[in-house]
Structures are given as C-alpha cells and as structure tokens.
Design a protein around this motif. Structure first.
Motif, PDB file in Angstrom:
ATOM      1  N   PRO A 126      41.393  30.239  47.731  1.00 34.29           N
ATOM      2  CA  PRO A 126      41.476  29.720  46.344  1.00 34.29           C
ATOM      3  C   PRO A 126      41.216  30.762  45.328  1.00 34.29           C
ATOM      4  O   PRO A 126      41.178  30.439  43.038  1.00 34.29           O
ATOM      5  CB  PRO A 126      40.694  28.009  45.717  1.00 34.29           C
ATOM      6  CG  PRO A 126      39.318  28.396  46.969  1.00 34.29           C
ATOM      7  CD  PRO A 126      40.597  29.627  47.931  1.00 34.29           C
ATOM      8  N   TYR A 127      40.665  31.561  45.535  1.00 31.46           N
ATOM      9  CA  TYR A 127      40.239  32.759  43.721  1.00 31.46           C
ATOM     10  C   TYR A 127      40.824  33.728  43.933  1.00 31.46           C
ATOM     11  O   TYR A 127      40.460  34.331  43.162  1.00 31.46           O
ATOM     12  CB  TYR A 127      38.063  33.124  44.247  1.00 31.46           C
ATOM     13  CG  TYR A 127      37.464  31.701  44.125  1.00 31.46           C
ATOM     14  CD1 TYR A 127      37.315  31.554  43.170  1.00 31.46           C
ATOM     15  CD2 TYR A 127      36.936  30.881  45.435  1.00 31.46           C
ATOM     16  CE1 TYR A 127      36.138  29.903  42.544  1.00 31.46           C
ATOM     17  CE2 TYR A 127      36.597  29.430  44.957  1.00 31.46           C
ATOM     18  CZ  TYR A 127      35.944  29.421  44.075  1.00 31.46           C
ATOM     19  OH  TYR A 127      34.891  28.008  43.658  1.00 31.46           O
ATOM     20  N   GLY A 128      41.658  34.172  44.978  1.00 29.89           N
ATOM     21  CA  GLY A 128      42.221  35.838  45.075  1.00 29.89           C
ATOM     22  C   GLY A 128      42.955  35.315  45.897  1.00 29.89           C
ATOM     23  O   GLY A 128      43.216  34.895  47.445  1.00 29.89           O
ATOM     24  N   SER A 129      44.609  35.787  45.986  1.00 29.58           N
ATOM     25  CA  SER A 129      45.271  35.653  46.433  1.00 29.58           C
ATOM     26  C   SER A 129      45.318  36.556  47.734  1.00 29.58           C
ATOM     27  O   SER A 129      44.361  37.394  47.168  1.00 29.58           O
ATOM     28  CB  SER A 129      47.309  35.232  45.993  1.00 29.58           C
ATOM     29  OG  SER A 129      47.771  37.008  44.914  1.00 29.58           O
ATOM     30  N   ARG A 130      46.117  36.635  48.931  1.00 26.74           N
ATOM     31  CA  ARG A 130      46.731  37.598  49.800  1.00 26.74           C
ATOM     32  C   ARG A 130      47.690  38.987  49.188  1.00 26.74           C
ATOM     33  O   ARG A 130      46.584  40.216  49.159  1.00 26.74           O
ATOM     34  CB  ARG A 130      47.553  36.620  50.793  1.00 26.74           C
ATOM     35  CG  ARG A 130      47.367  38.375  52.198  1.00 26.74           C
ATOM     36  CD  ARG A 130      48.731  37.882  52.646  1.00 26.74           C
ATOM     37  NE  ARG A 130      48.236  38.691  53.920  1.00 26.74           N
ATOM     38  CZ  ARG A 130      49.287  39.411  54.274  1.00 26.74           C
ATOM     39  NH1 ARG A 130      50.123  39.182  53.280  1.00 26.74           N
ATOM     40  NH2 ARG A 130      49.004  40.219  55.615  1.00 26.74           N
ATOM     41  N   ALA A 131      47.923  39.127  48.075  1.00 27.97           N
ATOM     42  CA  ALA A 131      48.700  39.612  47.310  1.00 27.97           C
ATOM     43  C   ALA A 131      47.725  40.587  46.414  1.00 27.97           C
ATOM     44  O   ALA A 131      47.887  41.683  45.878  1.00 27.97           O
ATOM     45  CB  ALA A 131      50.169  39.260  46.209  1.00 27.97           C
ATOM     46  N   TYR A 132      46.717  39.421  45.680  1.00 23.23           N
ATOM     47  CA  TYR A 132      46.075  40.642  44.901  1.00 23.23           C
ATOM     48  C   TYR A 132      44.520  41.677  45.842  1.00 23.23           C
ATOM     49  O   TYR A 132      44.991  42.170  45.378  1.00 23.23           O
ATOM     50  CB  TYR A 132      45.243  39.242  44.260  1.00 23.23           C
ATOM     51  CG  TYR A 132      44.125  39.621  43.814  1.00 23.23           C
ATOM     52  CD1 TYR A 132      44.510  40.602  42.550  1.00 23.23           C
ATOM     53  CD2 TYR A 132      41.968  39.643  43.966  1.00 23.23           C
ATOM     54  CE1 TYR A 132      42.942  41.332  41.550  1.00 23.23           C
ATOM     55  CE2 TYR A 132      41.364  40.415  43.407  1.00 23.23           C
ATOM     56  CZ  TYR A 132      41.658  40.932  42.062  1.00 23.23           C
ATOM     57  OH  TYR A 132      40.523  42.224  42.085  1.00 23.23           O
ATOM     58  N   ALA A 133      44.361  40.749  47.142  1.00 24.48           N
ATOM     59  CA  ALA A 133      43.483  41.488  47.772  1.00 24.48           C
ATOM     60  C   ALA A 133      43.517  42.471  48.108  1.00 24.48           C
ATOM     61  O   ALA A 133      43.430  43.668  47.986  1.00 24.48           O
ATOM     62  CB  ALA A 133      42.781  40.294  48.702  1.00 24.48           C
ATOM     63  N   ALA A 134      45.467  42.029  48.859  1.00 19.93           N
ATOM     64  CA  ALA A 134      45.953  43.227  48.901  1.00 19.93           C
ATOM     65  C   ALA A 134      46.347  44.211  48.001  1.00 19.93           C
ATOM     66  O   ALA A 134      46.027  46.005  48.405  1.00 19.93           O
ATOM     67  CB  ALA A 134      47.272  42.944  49.520  1.00 19.93           C
ATOM     68  N   GLY A 135      46.132  44.691  46.967  1.00 20.08           N
ATOM     69  CA  GLY A 135      47.083  45.175  45.622  1.00 20.08           C
ATOM     70  C   GLY A 135      45.230  46.035  45.169  1.00 20.08           C
ATOM     71  O   GLY A 135      44.653  46.948  44.980  1.00 20.08           O
ATOM     72  N   PHE A 136      43.653  45.380  45.563  1.00 23.04           N
ATOM     73  CA  PHE A 136      42.467  45.577  45.016  1.00 23.04           C
ATOM     74  C   PHE A 136      42.023  46.358  46.169  1.00 23.04           C
ATOM     75  O   PHE A 136      41.359  47.751  46.275  1.00 23.04           O
ATOM     76  CB  PHE A 136      41.723  44.606  45.040  1.00 23.04           C
ATOM     77  CG  PHE A 136      40.118  44.853  45.086  1.00 23.04           C
ATOM     78  CD1 PHE A 136      39.909  45.098  43.671  1.00 23.04           C
ATOM     79  CD2 PHE A 136      39.237  44.463  46.144  1.00 23.04           C
ATOM     80  CE1 PHE A 136      38.404  45.161  43.766  1.00 23.04           C
ATOM     81  CE2 PHE A 136      37.803  45.510  45.687  1.00 23.04           C
ATOM     82  CZ  PHE A 136      37.571  44.632  44.294  1.00 23.04           C
ATOM     83  N   ALA A 137      42.751  46.412  47.362  1.00 20.15           N
ATOM     84  CA  ALA A 137      42.727  47.572  48.380  1.00 20.15           C
ATOM     85  C   ALA A 137      42.964  48.800  48.135  1.00 20.15           C
ATOM     86  O   ALA A 137      42.861  49.420  48.418  1.00 20.15           O
ATOM     87  CB  ALA A 137      43.078  46.490  49.817  1.00 20.15           C
ATOM     88  N   GLU A 138      44.334  48.313  47.494  1.00 20.78           N
ATOM     89  CA  GLU A 138      45.194  49.504  47.091  1.00 20.78           C
ATOM     90  C   GLU A 138      44.512  50.392  46.320  1.00 20.78           C
ATOM     91  O   GLU A 138      44.844  51.574  45.910  1.00 20.78           O
ATOM     92  CB  GLU A 138      46.760  49.566  47.209  1.00 20.78           C
ATOM     93  CG  GLU A 138      47.301  50.378  46.604  1.00 20.78           C
ATOM     94  CD  GLU A 138      49.112  50.274  46.231  1.00 20.78           C
ATOM     95  OE1 GLU A 138      49.502  51.095  45.817  1.00 20.78           O
ATOM     96  OE2 GLU A 138      49.310  49.214  47.080  1.00 20.78           O
TER      97      GLU A 138
END
Length: 180
Positions: A126-138
């Motif tokens: 609920p605090y961050g989508s999978r897509a956000y986390a993938a972008g953060f990783a990049e």
C-alpha cells in the motif's frame, strides 16, 4: 561482514523480520535516531553515521520502507561506508499512503549506489507499487525482485523471520564477497 539495520518509521517492532534478523545475526547494529515517529532527515543521516562507525566499513545495509530512502541517500553521500545494501519495500513519495511527517525524505536517495544492491518489493504494497519499486531499483542501479503479494513486507504481513528475505540477503552478501 556486519549488518547495519535501517528500519522505517516506527522502528520495526519485535515481530518485524528486521528485529528477528538482528537478534539472529548477532553482529547487527541498528540505527538509533532521536525519533522513530517524527523523522528528520539530518537526524536519521547522523544516526546512520553513528551506527556505521560501530558496524565498520564492511557493513551490509538492511533497510526497510522509509529506511530505504535514507539509506540510499546516505550511501550516495558516503559511498565507501558499506559493501552491499538490501532495500525492502521502498515507499512512493507520490503515493496516497506516503506519511506526511516524512515529507523531507520524499526527494532523496535516487542516485546510483555503486555497490551490490537489491530492491525487494511486494505486488500489493500500500505504500509503493511494484512499478515504483522497479523504477527506484533502476535509479539506484540495483537488482530488483518482486516477492508476490506480501503487503508492506512488515510484521503485519505475518512473515516472522521471513526466510525468503534471508536467502536474498545471503545471496547479496555472497555477491559482495566476490566483488571485494
């Protein structure tokens, strides 16, 4: 290698996997900011500096939630203070659930880290989508793993010692040792 534990807001209580890992690892050092519930960036960065001094330069950072943002920012400012970093469930500062008390953490920690790094995300955080986390990783030049629907990957997720996470940590440590 020592482990430098960087919880998010609230400090990861007694049933959280970070606390359970800290007890099990024996060599772990946890940051101690002056407030877990009213975070201030300078205070949390200073807490990381203090804990790093105790952990030593061979530390593996293990961060959760808001701790991911501050750990990534700290590592961008002090690049030789750790050998690897595990970033679990980074929160999306633009998300509806992002805590208002942590606004000064919103635009930090998005620089390439230059060390073995892994971002771990849930499909229904609920605090961050999978897509956000993938972008953060990049953005931080980290590997990325989605562990399925585990909520915020915290105590409320009912993970206990979270064996899958420990395997990911152990694999990351092995990569860091080979890189050393």
């Amino acid at each position: 290698m020592t482990h430098l534990i960087v919880p998010g807001i609230g400090g990861s209580g007694p049933a959280h996997w970070q606390t359970l890992w800290q007890q099990d690892l024996g060599d772990a050092v946890r940051i101690a900011p002056s407030s877990w519930d009213e975070p201030r960036l300078d205070d949390w960065l200073a807490a990381l500096d203090r804990a790093s001094g105790e952990a030593g330069p061979d530390a593996v950072v293990v961060a959760h939630s808001m701790g991911c943002l501050v750990a990534a920012e700290w590592l961008s400012r002090t690049p030789d203070r750790a050998t690897a970093v595990l970033l679990v469930a980074p929160p999306d500062p633009d998300g509806a659930a992002y805590p208002a008390e942590a606004l000064e953490f919103a635009r930090i920690g998005r620089h390439p880290l230059g060390l073995p790094a892994l971002v771990v995300a849930s499909d229904d955080d609920p605090y961050g989508s999978r897509a956000y986390a993938a972008g953060f990783a990049e953005a931080v030049s980290a590997g990325f793993v989605s562990v399925g629907p585990l909520g915020h990957i915290n105590a409320a997720s009912g993970l206990g010692e979270w064996a899958e996470g420990r395997e990911l940590l152990d694999d990351l440590v092995a990569v860091a040792r080979r890189a050393a």
